[in-house]
Design a protein around this motif. Structure first.
Motif, PDB file in Angstrom:
ATOM      1  N   ARG A  68       7.089   0.109   8.145  1.00  0.00           N
ATOM      2  CA  ARG A  68       6.641  -1.250   7.824  1.00  0.00           C
ATOM      3  C   ARG A  68       7.839  -2.167   8.035  1.00  0.00           C
ATOM      4  O   ARG A  68       8.851  -2.063   7.340  1.00  0.00           O
ATOM      5  N   ALA A 107       3.683   0.958  11.438  1.00  0.00           N
ATOM      6  CA  ALA A 107       2.435   0.648  10.743  1.00  0.00           C
ATOM      7  C   ALA A 107       2.057  -0.811  10.956  1.00  0.00           C
ATOM      8  O   ALA A 107       0.922  -1.127  11.330  1.00  0.00           O
ATOM      9  N   HIS A 108       2.987  -1.691  10.710  1.00  0.00           N
ATOM     10  CA  HIS A 108       2.762  -3.108  10.975  1.00  0.00           C
ATOM     11  C   HIS A 108       4.089  -3.852  10.992  1.00  0.00           C
ATOM     12  O   HIS A 108       5.093  -3.363  10.453  1.00  0.00           O
ATOM     13  N   GLU A 110       5.600  -7.567  10.037  1.00  0.00           N
ATOM     14  CA  GLU A 110       5.304  -8.794   9.298  1.00  0.00           C
ATOM     15  C   GLU A 110       6.290  -9.886   9.678  1.00  0.00           C
ATOM     16  O   GLU A 110       7.511  -9.713   9.564  1.00  0.00           O
ATOM     17  N   TYR A 133       6.796  -7.817   0.539  1.00  0.00           N
ATOM     18  CA  TYR A 133       5.943  -7.433   1.671  1.00  0.00           C
ATOM     19  C   TYR A 133       5.840  -5.912   1.837  1.00  0.00           C
ATOM     20  O   TYR A 133       5.196  -5.446   2.770  1.00  0.00           O
ATOM     21  N   GLN A 134       6.474  -5.156   0.945  1.00  0.00           N
ATOM     22  CA  GLN A 134       6.465  -3.693   1.016  1.00  0.00           C
ATOM     23  C   GLN A 134       6.995  -3.209   2.369  1.00  0.00           C
ATOM     24  O   GLN A 134       6.333  -2.477   3.098  1.00  0.00           O
ATOM     25  N   LEU A 135       8.233  -3.600   2.662  1.00  0.00           N
ATOM     26  CA  LEU A 135       8.859  -3.295   3.943  1.00  0.00           C
ATOM     27  C   LEU A 135       9.838  -2.141   3.831  1.00  0.00           C
ATOM     28  O   LEU A 135      10.417  -1.894   2.778  1.00  0.00           O
TER      29      LEU A 135
END
Length: 263
Positions: A68, A107-108, A110, A133-135
């Motif tokens: 992430r 995963a993504h 941001e 942002y849960q990075l």
């Protein structure tokens, strides 16, 4: 008598026009040969108090795939020199995101608004954004753009009304450098980085100089970011191969993930 009045009026109109043109010319001439720029410093942002980077010997990041990733511009050092707008920065970051979003081990990605980083500096700011942002990792884009404006010999024709609109007597050189550094947030370890550069020159009229310079700045960032994106893909592949050999990074899979991993 009528002829004298007409001549006088015509002279006044011409003088006014030339005076306005001269004023514009003086504005450009006063900046002729001048350099200006806008920049952001990764070091100043991460170590605002001038402290030294901590030693990372023996610190081994554990990358959990799929990753992430956060992507953001480092806030500018200047609040007065014109730079990219927040909207333009978002567009450029989204292009970078789109270039990597299909990678199976991501995963993504941001895109982080610069406002979130501007309010606070240092790794504590990155960790705060990471929690929000849960990075896992953060990609920080710093930049340095320098503009050199000068007048060519033909700029003497700016003293005529037509010359200010037709003669391309102003020259602008724009040099843009961007650098993306990828950090593991928990360990604060720099994983790898990738640069991007662009250099351009253009000639413009006195009247169109400001608009042309603004376009040159924007296009300089666009091309430098595109160059960086290409280099980032190369560096990412090299990083994946390198960590297989030196074991400087541990790669684990999240529950349920069955992809190829980052390593």
């Amino acid at each position: 008598m009528k002829v004298l009045i007409k001549t006088a009026v015509t002279g006044l109109i011409t003088a006014a026009a030339l005076s306005g043109c001269a004023s514009l010319w003086q504005d450009v001439a006063s900046a002729g040969g001048a350099r200006q720029g806008v920049s952001s410093s990764l070091v100043d942002y991460l170590y605002p108090g001038g402290e030294q980077p901590p030693k990372v010997d023996g610190v081994i990041p554990n990358l959990q795939v799929p990753l992430r990733v956060g992507l953001a511009f480092v806030p500018s050092n200047s609040s007065t020199t014109p730079g990219l707008s927040e909207a333009s920065k978002t567009v450029l970051l989204e292009r970078v995101r789109d270039a990597f979003r299909e990678r199976e081990f991501i995963a993504h990605i941001e895109v982080i608004p610069e406002t979130y980083l501007r309010s606070r500096r240092g790794f504590e700011s990155l960790e705060q954004v990471g929690r929000l942002y849960q990075l896992d990792v953060m990609a920080l884009v710093s930049y340095d753009q320098v503009v050199h404006s000068d007048d060519r010999a033909s700029s003497i024709l700016y003293w005529t009304v037509i010359g200010a609109y037709v003669v391309k007597g102003s020259k602008n050189d724009v040099q843009t450098f961007v650098d993306t550094a990828i950090f593991d947030i928990p360990t604060r370890r720099l994983l790898f980085r990738a640069p991007g550069v662009d250099k351009s020159s253009s000639n413009t009229t006195l009247i169109g100089s400001a608009d042309e310079l603004r376009r040159n700045r924007e296009q300089g960032f666009e091309r430098a970011m595109a160059d960086m994106t290409t280099n980032l893909a190369v560096e990412l592949d090299a990083f994946r191969e390198r960590i297989k050999q030196d074991k400087s990074v541990v790669v684990t899979e999240r529950p349920g993930y069955r992809g190829g991993g980052a390593g």
